[in-house]
Structures are given as structure tokens and as C-alpha cells.
Design a protein around this motif. Structure first.
Motif, PDB file in Angstrom:
ATOM      1  N   UNK A  63      42.634  54.319 118.681  1.00 19.37           N
ATOM      2  CA  UNK A  63      43.199  54.935 117.471  1.00 19.37           C
ATOM      3  C   UNK A  63      44.534  55.603 117.805  1.00 19.37           C
ATOM      4  N   UNK A  64      44.587  56.261 118.954  1.00 17.94           N
ATOM      5  CA  UNK A  64      45.849  56.899 119.388  1.00 17.94           C
ATOM      6  C   UNK A  64      46.937  55.850 119.621  1.00 17.94           C
ATOM      7  N   UNK A  65      46.577  54.754 120.287  1.00 18.27           N
ATOM      8  CA  UNK A  65      47.557  53.683 120.541  1.00 18.27           C
ATOM      9  C   UNK A  65      48.141  53.168 119.229  1.00 18.27           C
ATOM     10  N   UNK A  66      47.265  52.988 118.242  1.00 20.02           N
ATOM     11  CA  UNK A  66      47.696  52.403 116.970  1.00 20.02           C
ATOM     12  C   UNK A  66      48.391  53.455 116.098  1.00 20.02           C
ATOM     13  N   UNK A  67      48.094  54.729 116.387  1.00 16.68           N
ATOM     14  CA  UNK A  67      48.705  55.805 115.606  1.00 16.68           C
ATOM     15  C   UNK A  67      47.972  56.089 114.303  1.00 16.68           C
ATOM     16  N   UNK A  68      46.642  55.910 114.331  1.00 17.99           N
ATOM     17  CA  UNK A  68      45.835  56.253 113.148  1.00 17.99           C
ATOM     18  C   UNK A  68      44.680  57.160 113.593  1.00 17.99           C
ATOM     19  N   UNK A 125      47.294  44.615 114.156  1.00 18.42           N
ATOM     20  CA  UNK A 125      47.834  45.596 115.118  1.00 18.42           C
ATOM     21  C   UNK A 125      46.714  46.188 115.961  1.00 18.42           C
ATOM     22  N   UNK A 126      45.585  46.440 115.314  1.00 20.32           N
ATOM     23  CA  UNK A 126      44.438  47.009 116.044  1.00 20.32           C
ATOM     24  C   UNK A 126      43.966  46.041 117.132  1.00 20.32           C
ATOM     25  N   UNK A 151      45.779  44.700 124.515  1.00 21.93           N
ATOM     26  CA  UNK A 151      46.686  45.303 125.506  1.00 21.93           C
ATOM     27  C   UNK A 151      45.931  46.294 126.383  1.00 21.93           C
ATOM     28  N   UNK A 152      45.042  47.060 125.762  1.00 19.95           N
ATOM     29  CA  UNK A 152      44.243  48.057 126.486  1.00 19.95           C
ATOM     30  C   UNK A 152      43.316  47.368 127.498  1.00 19.95           C
ATOM     31  N   UNK A 153      42.663  46.277 127.097  1.00 20.42           N
ATOM     32  CA  UNK A 153      41.750  45.553 127.989  1.00 20.42           C
ATOM     33  C   UNK A 153      42.540  44.889 129.122  1.00 20.42           C
ATOM     34  N   UNK A 180      45.309  43.595 106.414  1.00 22.38           N
ATOM     35  CA  UNK A 180      45.332  42.478 107.358  1.00 22.38           C
ATOM     36  C   UNK A 180      46.318  42.786 108.494  1.00 22.38           C
ATOM     37  N   UNK A 181      47.492  43.276 108.117  1.00 20.09           N
ATOM     38  CA  UNK A 181      48.510  43.591 109.122  1.00 20.09           C
ATOM     39  C   UNK A 181      48.008  44.682 110.073  1.00 20.09           C
ATOM     40  N   UNK A 182      47.363  45.698 109.515  1.00 23.54           N
ATOM     41  CA  UNK A 182      46.865  46.789 110.360  1.00 23.54           C
ATOM     42  C   UNK A 182      45.772  46.285 111.298  1.00 23.54           C
ATOM     43  N   UNK A 183      44.900  45.423 110.768  1.00 21.44           N
ATOM     44  CA  UNK A 183      43.826  44.889 111.613  1.00 21.44           C
ATOM     45  C   UNK A 183      44.418  44.085 112.777  1.00 21.44           C
TER      46      UNK A 183
END
Lengths: 215, 215
Positions: free
Chosen positions: B42-47, B19-20, B26-28, B14-17
Motif C-alpha cells: 500500500x505504501x509503494x502504491x501510495x494508497x 499499478x498494484x 517489483x516487491x517480489x 483497472x489502472x489502479x489494479x
């Protein structure tokens, strides 16, 4: 003799190109830009797809040309009203009524010109014509403000508001015909009702008396 | 023990979602929906991109969710103003001013939400939220009409006009910031000037007295 043949051929090419553009316009008026494919168009005109490519470079360019032809007609119609006889309030009302009637009776074309997602080439044309509509309103607003019948300070902002209000009330997803098509039970408003509401909204918005208030 | 591990894992998911979704938003807000690619996110989130697909089914669904989160904030902000304290005229003015300020300070996000060409999944959301804005105006217009401070008959048409006017004056291609960015020499209007022109336009359009006229 060679010259004559060439001249005849050019005439024939010009005539064929005109037929292509009218057939393309008919296709867009019927089904939007999504219905404008080179293959279907070639069939409409009765020529081979390969021959079609001798007269139009590609679909994007063709769509942009169709957009320009159709939009110029709308701008000309609006210009005839807003530059026509009568006081500025009457001319604004007449322009809105005319625009509303045209959009109402050619709904698919109006949607294609104003709201349908389109190729970038067409989007450029859309921007150009949206500015042309706004420019006509700016001209009329300035004239009405000088005469003291409109009360507006930021004519460019007000013109943008008018263009947005007209597009959304007549063609966009919130317009009565679009909502009636989507929502069961949405009241079926007539052109006269929508047109009158739009005219009242816009006349008041620019600080003119609305038709009722004048009576 | 097995249960506890599962619960912890669900919390982590849930926490990761979350963050995604925030990273996608933020990107939009920074570059529009065009900047929302699964790889960059994926790069922004670091996964790894593969891991990202375990949490979001595809880009269309993700874009639609980001759109909904961001639009709901705008609808809530507008609702707080139009359902807040004060008479209907003040609440309409406050809602417009707030909307204008938010759009002005988050220009790219406002463009992404209102005008950027988007995937069909996002377009569905856009329609839904456009109706939500219109519904807030309908509610306020009905209240103001009942109190005799607004004079409107076709509330749905008037609400559509308001939504269109606001979008075009603040965000669309005719809005002052868009024109200033495109046209050398276009006057750089301030937020206060544009906001004031929009409020005056809309208050008058619904038959309310504009702020100047009340003084």
C-alpha cells in the motif's frame, strides 16, 4: 549403589529416546512431517506428552533429527553404490537404480525428505544432505573424468543437474507417480521404466555411453 | 451521465489494479514473496491499506496472481525459443540459454518462482507452471525424436529430469551463485560457464550431439 541406579536410568533414557526417534521416523514415513505432532508421537510411544518433552526439546529439533537419521541412510545407500565395485558408469547406474527403488517403495518418506514444505530447522538439514548427495556425485564424476569414461568440465554444475534431475523424476510433482495420482489417464509407469529412463538420461548427460549404446 | 461516471471509475479501478500488480511484482523481484506484505505494498502504491483491500481480496490471492504473471512471462520466453526457428537441438540450447540468462539476471525473482517457501495458493500456481515448462519440453522432445535427432523413450520422465536439472543448476541451493554466496572459496562461475555446462548436459541427456561434438 547410587551409581548403579544412575547408570540404569541413563540406559533406560537412551533406550526410550531411541524408541521415540524410531516412532517419529515411522510417523514421517507414513504421513510426512505434517503428521509429526508431539501429542500423536507421545501416544505412539505410550508416554505422556509432558514426558516426551523431557527427552526432546521441541518439535523442530525432533523433526531435524528424524530428517538427519533418514537422510543419512539414503546418503549411505548411495555412497555404497557409487563407491562400490565396477567402473564409474556401472556405479552411477547402480546408485541411481538403488535410489530410485528406495524412493519408489517409500514414496511418502522420499517426499518428506526431498520436497515437503518443512520448518527452518529441517530446511537446514535438507541443504546439508543435498550437498552430501552432490558431493558423492562430484567424487564419482572426477574419478570417471580422470579415467576418460565421463566427459564433464564443470563437475559442480553437473552434480547439481544430477541431483535436480533425480529429485524431479522420482519424487517431485512431475514424477510419474505424482502425476498418476493427480491426473486421470496419466500412464502408470513401472519402477523399471522410470529407473531405466533416469539412468539413460544421467549416463548420457555425463558423456558416458548409455547401457544400450554399449551393447 | 451516470453511465459515463461509472465507465470512468471502472477505467480508474483497472489502472489502479495494474499499478498494484506491478508494484507487487517489483516487491517480489526485489525481496521474494516474504517481502510482499499488504502494508508495504500500500505504501509503494501510495494508497491506504484499507483501499488496497478494495482491489485485492487478500495476500494469498495477490501472491498467486503475481506468481502467475511472472511465471507466464518465463513460460512465454521459453516457448518463443523452443518453438522458434532452427533444428530441435538448437532450439533446446537456445531455450536453456535464455532461461539461464533470465534466472541469472533476476536471481531473487527466479528463487521466488522456483524455490522460495510459499503459501498454498502460490504452491498451486507453481505446480501449474512447472507442468507448463515440462509440457514445452515434451513437445520439443517428441518433435526431435520424430526427426531422429533426440533419442528418448519416456518423454515425460525426460522432461521432468530436464526441469529438475535446470532448476537445481540455476536457482536451487546447489546452483553456483547460491553456493558462492554460502561458501567462502567456492569458485565464482560466470553465466557463460554455467549456461554452457547446462546446455551440454541437457543436449547429451536427450541423445543429441553436444555442440562440441558437432563441430
Amino acid at each position: 549403589m547410587a551409581y548403579r541406579t544412575t547408570a540404569l536410568r541413563i540406559d533406560r533414557d537412551v533406550a526410550l529416546r531411541e524408541r521415540i526417534i524410531s516412532a517419529a521416523l515411522a510417523r514421517v514415513a507414513e504421513g510426512g512431517f505434517v503428521a509429526l505432532t508431539m501429542q500423536a508421537l507421545a501416544e505412539d510411544v505410550g508416554i505422556a506428552t509432558g514426558s516426551l518433552y523431557r527427552h526432546v526439546r521441541n518439535k523442530g529439533e525432533l523433526a531435524a533429527e528424524v530428517f538427519a537419521v533418514a537422510s543419512q541412510r539414503e546418503v549411505d545407500a548411495l555412497a555404497t553404490s557409487v563407491r562400490g565395485p565396477g567402473c564409474p558408469q556401472q556405479r552411477l547406474a547402480a546408485g541411481l537404480e538403488r535410489f530410485a527403488a528406495r524412493a519408489w517403495h517409500s514414496r511418502q518418506l522420499a517426499f518428506a525428505l526431498i520436497a515437503e514444505p518443512v520448518d527452518p530447522e529441517v530446511d537446514e538439514q535438507r541443504l546439508f544432505y543435498r550437498e552430501a548427495y552432490a558431493e558423492l556425485f562430484v567424487e564419482l564424476l572426477q574419478e570417471g573424468a580422470a579415467l576418460g569414461v565421463f566427459h564433464v568440465q564443470q563437475v559442480n554444475v553437473v552434480a547439481a543437474c544430477l541431483v535436480g534431475a533425480i529429485a524431479e523424476a522420482l519424487v517431485g510433482p512431475l514424477s510419474p507417480p505424482a502425476r498418476a495420482a493427480r491426473e486421470a489417464g496419466y500412464p502408470a509407469l513401472s519402477l523399471a521404466e522410470v529407473s531405466h529412463a533416469l539412468v539413460t538420461f544421467c549416463l548420457r548427460a555425463v558423456g558416458a555411453q548409455s547401457p544400450e549404446e554399449e551393447r
